[in-house]
Design a protein around this motif. Sequence first.
Motif, PDB file in Angstrom:
ATOM      1  N   PHE A  18       0.831  -1.198   0.000  1.00 11.68           N
ATOM      2  CA  PHE A  18       0.000   0.000   0.000  1.00 11.68           C
ATOM      3  C   PHE A  18       0.871   1.255   0.000  1.00 11.68           C
ATOM      4  N   ILE A  19       1.944   1.248   0.778  1.00  9.58           N
ATOM      5  CA  ILE A  19       2.866   2.392   0.803  1.00  9.58           C
ATOM      6  C   ILE A  19       3.487   2.601  -0.570  1.00  9.58           C
ATOM      7  N   ILE A  20       3.851   1.505  -1.244  1.00  6.51           N
ATOM      8  CA  ILE A  20       4.421   1.606  -2.589  1.00  6.51           C
ATOM      9  C   ILE A  20       3.400   2.199  -3.554  1.00  6.51           C
ATOM     10  N   LEU A  21       2.162   1.728  -3.491  1.00  2.47           N
ATOM     11  CA  LEU A  21       1.126   2.250  -4.386  1.00  2.47           C
ATOM     12  C   LEU A  21       0.834   3.725  -4.126  1.00  2.47           C
ATOM     13  N   ILE A  22       0.794   4.131  -2.865  1.00  2.00           N
ATOM     14  CA  ILE A  22       0.563   5.535  -2.532  1.00  2.00           C
ATOM     15  C   ILE A  22       1.712   6.387  -3.069  1.00  2.00           C
ATOM     16  N   SER A  23       2.947   5.911  -2.931  1.00  2.00           N
ATOM     17  CA  SER A  23       4.098   6.666  -3.427  1.00  2.00           C
ATOM     18  C   SER A  23       4.060   6.800  -4.943  1.00  2.00           C
ATOM     19  N   ILE A  24       3.697   5.749  -5.630  1.00  4.73           N
ATOM     20  CA  ILE A  24       3.578   5.822  -7.090  1.00  4.73           C
ATOM     21  C   ILE A  24       2.479   6.809  -7.481  1.00  4.73           C
ATOM     22  N   GLY A  25       1.381   6.790  -6.753  1.00  3.97           N
ATOM     23  CA  GLY A  25       0.301   7.737  -7.018  1.00  3.97           C
ATOM     24  C   GLY A  25       0.719   9.175  -6.767  1.00  3.97           C
ATOM     25  N   MET A  26       1.505   9.414  -5.726  1.00  2.00           N
ATOM     26  CA  MET A  26       1.977  10.764  -5.447  1.00  2.00           C
ATOM     27  C   MET A  26       2.936  11.241  -6.531  1.00  2.00           C
ATOM     28  N   ILE A  27       3.807  10.362  -7.009  1.00  2.00           N
ATOM     29  CA  ILE A  27       4.713  10.732  -8.095  1.00  2.00           C
ATOM     30  C   ILE A  27       3.913  11.058  -9.353  1.00  2.00           C
ATOM     31  N   ALA A  28       2.908  10.246  -9.650  1.00  2.00           N
ATOM     32  CA  ALA A  28       2.081  10.501 -10.834  1.00  2.00           C
ATOM     33  C   ALA A  28       1.343  11.828 -10.698  1.00  2.00           C
ATOM     34  N   ASP A  29       0.862  12.142  -9.503  1.00  2.00           N
ATOM     35  CA  ASP A  29       0.162  13.406  -9.294  1.00  2.00           C
ATOM     36  C   ASP A  29       1.114  14.594  -9.444  1.00  2.00           C
ATOM     37  N   ILE A  30       2.306  14.478  -8.911  1.00  2.00           N
ATOM     38  CA  ILE A  30       3.296  15.551  -9.057  1.00  2.00           C
ATOM     39  C   ILE A  30       3.639  15.757 -10.522  1.00  2.00           C
ATOM     40  N   LEU A  31       3.859  14.661 -11.252  1.00  2.00           N
ATOM     41  CA  LEU A  31       4.203  14.785 -12.669  1.00  2.00           C
ATOM     42  C   LEU A  31       3.043  15.364 -13.481  1.00  2.00           C
ATOM     43  N   ARG A  32       1.815  15.015 -13.109  1.00  4.29           N
ATOM     44  CA  ARG A  32       0.654  15.575 -13.802  1.00  4.29           C
ATOM     45  C   ARG A  32       0.564  17.076 -13.567  1.00  4.29           C
ATOM     46  N   ASN A  33       0.810  17.488 -12.325  1.00  8.00           N
ATOM     47  CA  ASN A  33       0.789  18.923 -12.028  1.00  8.00           C
ATOM     48  C   ASN A  33       1.942  19.653 -12.711  1.00  8.00           C
ATOM     49  N   LEU A  34       3.083  19.003 -12.816  1.00 10.06           N
ATOM     50  CA  LEU A  34       4.219  19.632 -13.492  1.00 10.06           C
ATOM     51  C   LEU A  34       3.947  19.844 -14.971  1.00 10.06           C
ATOM     52  N   SER A  35       3.213  18.930 -15.572  1.00 10.53           N
ATOM     53  CA  SER A  35       2.947  19.057 -17.002  1.00 10.53           C
ATOM     54  C   SER A  35       1.989  20.216 -17.307  1.00 10.53           C
ATOM     55  N   GLN A  36       1.261  20.670 -16.307  1.00 10.75           N
ATOM     56  CA  GLN A  36       0.312  21.756 -16.517  1.00 10.75           C
ATOM     57  C   GLN A  36       0.921  23.140 -16.305  1.00 10.75           C
ATOM     58  N   HIS A  37       2.154  23.204 -15.760  1.00 11.22           N
ATOM     59  CA  HIS A  37       2.791  24.483 -15.477  1.00 11.22           C
ATOM     60  C   HIS A  37       3.995  24.668 -16.393  1.00 11.22           C
ATOM     61  N   SER A  38       4.409  25.906 -16.535  1.00 13.24           N
ATOM     62  CA  SER A  38       5.618  26.162 -17.314  1.00 13.24           C
ATOM     63  C   SER A  38       6.837  25.740 -16.495  1.00 13.24           C
ATOM     64  N   HIS A  39       7.914  25.431 -17.186  1.00 12.70           N
ATOM     65  CA  HIS A  39       9.100  24.916 -16.508  1.00 12.70           C
ATOM     66  C   HIS A  39       9.763  25.966 -15.628  1.00 12.70           C
ATOM     67  N   SER A  40       9.560  27.241 -15.902  1.00 16.28           N
ATOM     68  CA  SER A  40      10.162  28.277 -15.068  1.00 16.28           C
ATOM     69  C   SER A  40       9.436  28.419 -13.727  1.00 16.28           C
ATOM     70  N   ALA A  41       8.217  27.910 -13.624  1.00 10.93           N
ATOM     71  CA  ALA A  41       7.450  28.030 -12.390  1.00 10.93           C
ATOM     72  C   ALA A  41       7.618  26.829 -11.468  1.00 10.93           C
ATOM     73  N   ILE A  42       8.453  25.868 -11.850  1.00 10.13           N
ATOM     74  CA  ILE A  42       8.623  24.651 -11.051  1.00 10.13           C
ATOM     75  C   ILE A  42       9.601  24.923  -9.913  1.00 10.13           C
ATOM     76  N   SER A  43       9.187  24.612  -8.713  1.00 20.80           N
ATOM     77  CA  SER A  43      10.031  24.794  -7.532  1.00 20.80           C
ATOM     78  C   SER A  43      11.069  23.663  -7.458  1.00 20.80           C
TER      79      SER A  43
END
Length: 79
Positions: free
Chosen positions: A17-42
């Motif tokens: 379950f911890i592995i699945l949650i971590s994979i989901g968090m990475i996917a969510d971060i990458l999805r949010n990154l794809s919606q923003h410009s690269h200069s706005a990424i922290s």
Amino acid sequence: MSRTYCPPFAVVVAYMFIILISIGMIADILRNLSQHSHSAISPMTYFFILGFVAIIVICILIITHMLFPKRALLPPPCL
């Protein structure tokens, strides 16, 4: 520990379950990154991704060690 030792089912499921949650968090971060410009990424975003990857690797190592103890992974010693 006997030769037929099997870790508790709940522990194995918890690590999975911890592995699945971590994979989901990475996917969510990458999805949010794809919606923003690269200069706005922290820069902290990349540390969060590395942290979740580290959690995944540690959980996989723990599960592997629980399911396949070292003596089962190595050949028996020659006497």
